[in-house]
Design a protein around this motif. Structure first.
Motif, PDB file in Angstrom:
ATOM      1  N   ASP A  89     -12.954  -3.716  -1.285  1.00 16.06           N
ATOM      2  CA  ASP A  89     -12.949  -4.533  -2.503  1.00 16.06           C
ATOM      3  C   ASP A  89     -13.797  -3.878  -3.594  1.00 16.06           C
ATOM      4  OD1 ASP A  89     -11.204  -6.585  -1.701  1.00 16.06           O
ATOM      5  OD2 ASP A  89     -12.830  -7.739  -0.758  1.00 16.06           O
ATOM      6  N   SER A  90     -14.912  -3.304  -3.193  1.00 14.33           N
ATOM      7  CA  SER A  90     -15.810  -2.655  -4.147  1.00 14.33           C
ATOM      8  C   SER A  90     -15.143  -1.450  -4.813  1.00 14.33           C
ATOM      9  CB  SER A  90     -17.098  -2.232  -3.444  1.00 14.33           C
ATOM     10  OG  SER A  90     -17.885  -1.441  -4.282  1.00 14.33           O
ATOM     11  N   VAL A  91     -14.522  -0.576  -4.017  1.00 14.67           N
ATOM     12  CA  VAL A  91     -13.906   0.617  -4.604  1.00 14.67           C
ATOM     13  C   VAL A  91     -12.654   0.258  -5.402  1.00 14.67           C
ATOM     14  CG1 VAL A  91     -14.899   2.268  -2.966  1.00 14.67           C
ATOM     15  CG2 VAL A  91     -12.638   1.304  -2.510  1.00 14.67           C
ATOM     16  N   MET A  92     -11.931  -0.790  -4.985  1.00 10.83           N
ATOM     17  CA  MET A  92     -10.764  -1.212  -5.769  1.00 10.83           C
ATOM     18  C   MET A  92     -11.196  -1.726  -7.135  1.00 10.83           C
ATOM     19  SD  MET A  92      -7.817  -2.855  -3.290  1.00 10.83           S
ATOM     20  CE  MET A  92      -8.787  -4.240  -2.774  1.00 10.83           C
ATOM     21  N   SER A  93     -12.372  -2.340  -7.209  1.00 11.28           N
ATOM     22  CA  SER A  93     -12.855  -2.843  -8.499  1.00 11.28           C
ATOM     23  C   SER A  93     -13.208  -1.706  -9.456  1.00 11.28           C
ATOM     24  CB  SER A  93     -14.057  -3.770  -8.306  1.00 11.28           C
ATOM     25  OG  SER A  93     -15.205  -3.034  -7.947  1.00 11.28           O
ATOM     26  N   THR A  94     -13.381  -0.488  -8.934  1.00 14.21           N
ATOM     27  CA  THR A  94     -13.675   0.668  -9.787  1.00 14.21           C
ATOM     28  C   THR A  94     -12.419   1.490 -10.089  1.00 14.21           C
ATOM     29  OG1 THR A  94     -14.179   2.182  -7.946  1.00 14.21           O
ATOM     30  CG2 THR A  94     -16.012   0.844  -8.812  1.00 14.21           C
ATOM     31  N   GLY A  95     -11.255   1.015  -9.626  1.00 17.36           N
ATOM     32  CA  GLY A  95     -10.010   1.722  -9.923  1.00 17.36           C
ATOM     33  C   GLY A  95      -9.434   2.511  -8.765  1.00 17.36           C
ATOM     34  N   ALA A  96      -9.989   2.369  -7.579  1.00 16.52           N
ATOM     35  CA  ALA A  96      -9.467   3.090  -6.417  1.00 16.52           C
ATOM     36  C   ALA A  96      -8.122   2.518  -5.990  1.00 16.52           C
ATOM     37  CB  ALA A  96     -10.452   3.009  -5.254  1.00 16.52           C
ATOM     38  N   ARG A 105      -3.538  -4.609  -4.888  1.00 16.85           N
ATOM     39  CA  ARG A 105      -4.924  -5.031  -5.137  1.00 16.85           C
ATOM     40  C   ARG A 105      -5.041  -6.508  -5.493  1.00 16.85           C
ATOM     41  NH1 ARG A 105      -7.753  -1.649  -8.212  1.00 16.85           N
ATOM     42  NH2 ARG A 105      -6.284   0.044  -8.053  1.00 16.85           N
ATOM     43  N   ARG A 106      -3.959  -7.112  -5.963  1.00 18.13           N
ATOM     44  CA  ARG A 106      -4.003  -8.542  -6.303  1.00 18.13           C
ATOM     45  C   ARG A 106      -4.224  -9.402  -5.058  1.00 18.13           C
ATOM     46  NH1 ARG A 106       1.640  -8.674  -9.274  1.00 18.13           N
ATOM     47  NH2 ARG A 106       2.018  -7.511  -7.377  1.00 18.13           N
ATOM     48  N   VAL A 142     -10.246   7.466  -4.749  1.00 20.94           N
ATOM     49  CA  VAL A 142     -11.286   6.887  -5.595  1.00 20.94           C
ATOM     50  C   VAL A 142     -11.542   7.757  -6.827  1.00 20.94           C
ATOM     51  CG1 VAL A 142     -12.449   5.692  -3.712  1.00 20.94           C
ATOM     52  CG2 VAL A 142     -13.125   8.005  -4.261  1.00 20.94           C
ATOM     53  N   PRO A 143     -11.814   7.120  -7.968  1.00 19.55           N
ATOM     54  CA  PRO A 143     -12.216   7.902  -9.140  1.00 19.55           C
ATOM     55  C   PRO A 143     -13.649   8.393  -8.947  1.00 19.55           C
ATOM     56  CG  PRO A 143     -12.142   5.555  -9.671  1.00 19.55           C
ATOM     57  CD  PRO A 143     -11.702   5.695  -8.248  1.00 19.55           C
ATOM     58  N   VAL A 144     -13.899   9.634  -9.343  1.00 15.67           N
ATOM     59  CA  VAL A 144     -15.252  10.197  -9.239  1.00 15.67           C
ATOM     60  C   VAL A 144     -15.622  10.881 -10.542  1.00 15.67           C
ATOM     61  CG1 VAL A 144     -15.271  10.526  -6.730  1.00 15.67           C
ATOM     62  CG2 VAL A 144     -14.374  12.325  -8.182  1.00 15.67           C
ATOM     63  N   ARG A 145     -16.919  10.937 -10.770  1.00 17.92           N
ATOM     64  CA  ARG A 145     -17.460  11.685 -11.915  1.00 17.92           C
ATOM     65  C   ARG A 145     -18.442  12.696 -11.348  1.00 17.92           C
ATOM     66  NH1 ARG A 145     -18.482   8.906 -17.202  1.00 17.92           N
ATOM     67  NH2 ARG A 145     -16.395   8.187 -17.655  1.00 17.92           N
ATOM     68  N   TRP A 201     -17.083  15.710 -15.698  1.00 20.77           N
ATOM     69  CA  TRP A 201     -15.838  15.986 -15.000  1.00 20.77           C
ATOM     70  C   TRP A 201     -15.354  14.717 -14.316  1.00 20.77           C
ATOM     71  CZ3 TRP A 201     -12.902  20.459 -14.137  1.00 20.77           C
ATOM     72  CH2 TRP A 201     -11.967  20.374 -13.115  1.00 20.77           C
ATOM     73  N   LYS A 202     -14.205  14.217 -14.751  1.00 26.24           N
ATOM     74  CA  LYS A 202     -13.591  13.050 -14.116  1.00 26.24           C
ATOM     75  C   LYS A 202     -12.468  13.537 -13.216  1.00 26.24           C
ATOM     76  CE  LYS A 202     -14.408   9.843 -17.893  1.00 26.24           C
ATOM     77  NZ  LYS A 202     -13.775   8.968 -18.882  1.00 26.24           N
ATOM     78  N   SER A 203     -12.436  12.993 -12.033  1.00 22.76           N
ATOM     79  CA  SER A 203     -11.447  13.427 -11.062  1.00 22.76           C
ATOM     80  C   SER A 203     -11.168  12.279 -10.100  1.00 22.76           C
ATOM     81  CB  SER A 203     -12.003  14.656 -10.325  1.00 22.76           C
ATOM     82  OG  SER A 203     -11.115  15.115  -9.353  1.00 22.76           O
ATOM     83  N   ARG A 204     -10.418  12.564  -9.057  1.00 19.94           N
ATOM     84  CA  ARG A 204     -10.168  11.584  -8.005  1.00 19.94           C
ATOM     85  C   ARG A 204     -10.429  12.265  -6.670  1.00 19.94           C
ATOM     86  NH1 ARG A 204      -8.418   6.880 -10.097  1.00 19.94           N
ATOM     87  NH2 ARG A 204      -7.664   6.061  -8.129  1.00 19.94           N
ATOM     88  N   HIS A 205     -10.762  11.463  -5.678  1.00 21.49           N
ATOM     89  CA  HIS A 205     -11.169  11.984  -4.375  1.00 21.49           C
ATOM     90  C   HIS A 205     -10.467  11.188  -3.273  1.00 21.49           C
ATOM     91  CE1 HIS A 205     -13.854  13.743  -1.406  1.00 21.49           C
ATOM     92  NE2 HIS A 205     -14.257  12.544  -1.029  1.00 21.49           N
ATOM     93  N   TRP A 206      -9.911  11.891  -2.276  1.00 20.69           N
ATOM     94  CA  TRP A 206      -9.238  11.259  -1.140  1.00 20.69           C
ATOM     95  C   TRP A 206     -10.248  11.010  -0.028  1.00 20.69           C
ATOM     96  CZ3 TRP A 206      -4.429   9.756  -2.075  1.00 20.69           C
ATOM     97  CH2 TRP A 206      -3.655  10.466  -3.002  1.00 20.69           C
ATOM     98  N   VAL A 207     -10.204   9.808   0.553  1.00 19.02           N
ATOM     99  CA  VAL A 207     -11.127   9.422   1.630  1.00 19.02           C
ATOM    100  C   VAL A 207     -10.317   8.775   2.749  1.00 19.02           C
ATOM    101  CG1 VAL A 207     -13.074   7.927   2.243  1.00 19.02           C
ATOM    102  CG2 VAL A 207     -13.007   9.013  -0.008  1.00 19.02           C
ATOM    103  N   ALA A 208     -10.590   9.167   3.989  1.00 13.27           N
ATOM    104  CA  ALA A 208      -9.910   8.578   5.152  1.00 13.27           C
ATOM    105  C   ALA A 208     -10.814   7.563   5.837  1.00 13.27           C
ATOM    106  CB  ALA A 208      -9.533   9.675   6.147  1.00 13.27           C
ATOM    107  N   LEU A 209     -10.220   6.451   6.233  1.00 11.55           N
ATOM    108  CA  LEU A 209     -10.873   5.445   7.069  1.00 11.55           C
ATOM    109  C   LEU A 209     -10.015   5.316   8.322  1.00 11.55           C
ATOM    110  CD1 LEU A 209     -11.494   2.610   4.439  1.00 11.55           C
ATOM    111  CD2 LEU A 209     -12.995   4.516   4.988  1.00 11.55           C
TER     112      LEU A 209
END
Length: 182
Positions: free
Chosen positions: A165-172, A94-95, A117-120, A126-134
């Motif tokens: 860049d947006s999702v990485m800024s949220t911890g993705a 991410r750097r 990505v982190p999701v609520r 409920w905090k969790s994570r979600h897998w997304v394909a591009l």
């Protein structure tokens, strides 16, 4: 005469099987992977783990690499599944931002991208994570998020970079799925 664009395969979310849906969306195949495939990979990972935890009654459901009822597979299952199909996973640093990712495929190494990505959910309880394909299909990049009712077509590579860049800024976490070099 303009050539017809092929239909984009897109699975939608069921329970916590977003890793399964992401893999099938990434490979553009209904059964590129099944629950049975991923469960077998998870079991093989557990069997080969020298540090495996001791068995408890909850071990029937909450396994080290997945939940046997709802899915929720971990990164180890993702990497093993992709390696079985001749792909390798590279964690994006991410750097470096997204400008270092070859989205245009000039070297034809990048097969696709998986984002964790982190999701609520449930009003943030409920905090969790979600897998997304591009994936780039016929020269166009798509967000194949299983939470979406249909694939989202990015306008250009700049829009993908902004999204990443947006999702990485949220911890993705951004994982580059690479074709093996032959």
């Amino acid at each position: 005469m303009e050539s017809e664009r092929r239909l984009i395969y897109h699975e939608t979310q069921k329970l916590q099987f977003c890793l399964l849906h992401s893999l099938n969306n990434l490979f553009q195949e209904k059964d590129a992977f099944t629950r049975a495939n991923l469960n077998a990979i998870a079991e093989k990972l557990t069997f080969g783990d020298p540090n495996k935890a001791t068995w408890t009654p909850l071990s029937v459901i909450f396994k080290p690499h997945h939940n046997s009822l709802t899915g929720n597979y971990d990164i180890n299952v993702l990497i093993a599944a992709l390696e079985e199909r001749g792909k390798r996973v590279m964690w994006h640093d991410r750097r470096n931002g997204t400008s270092s990712i070859d989205l245009d495929g000039l070297r034809n190494e990048l097969f696709g991208i998986i984002v964790n990505v982190p999701v609520r959910r449930y009003a943030g309880l409920w905090k969790s994570r979600h897998w997304v394909a591009l994936r780039r299909i016929e020269g166009v990049w798509y967000n194949l998020d299983s939470d979406f009712p249909a694939p989202y077509c990015f306008k250009n590579t700049e829009e993908i970079r902004e999204f990443l860049d947006s999702v990485m800024s949220t911890g993705a976490e951004v994982l580059l799925i690479m074709n093996d070099k032959e």
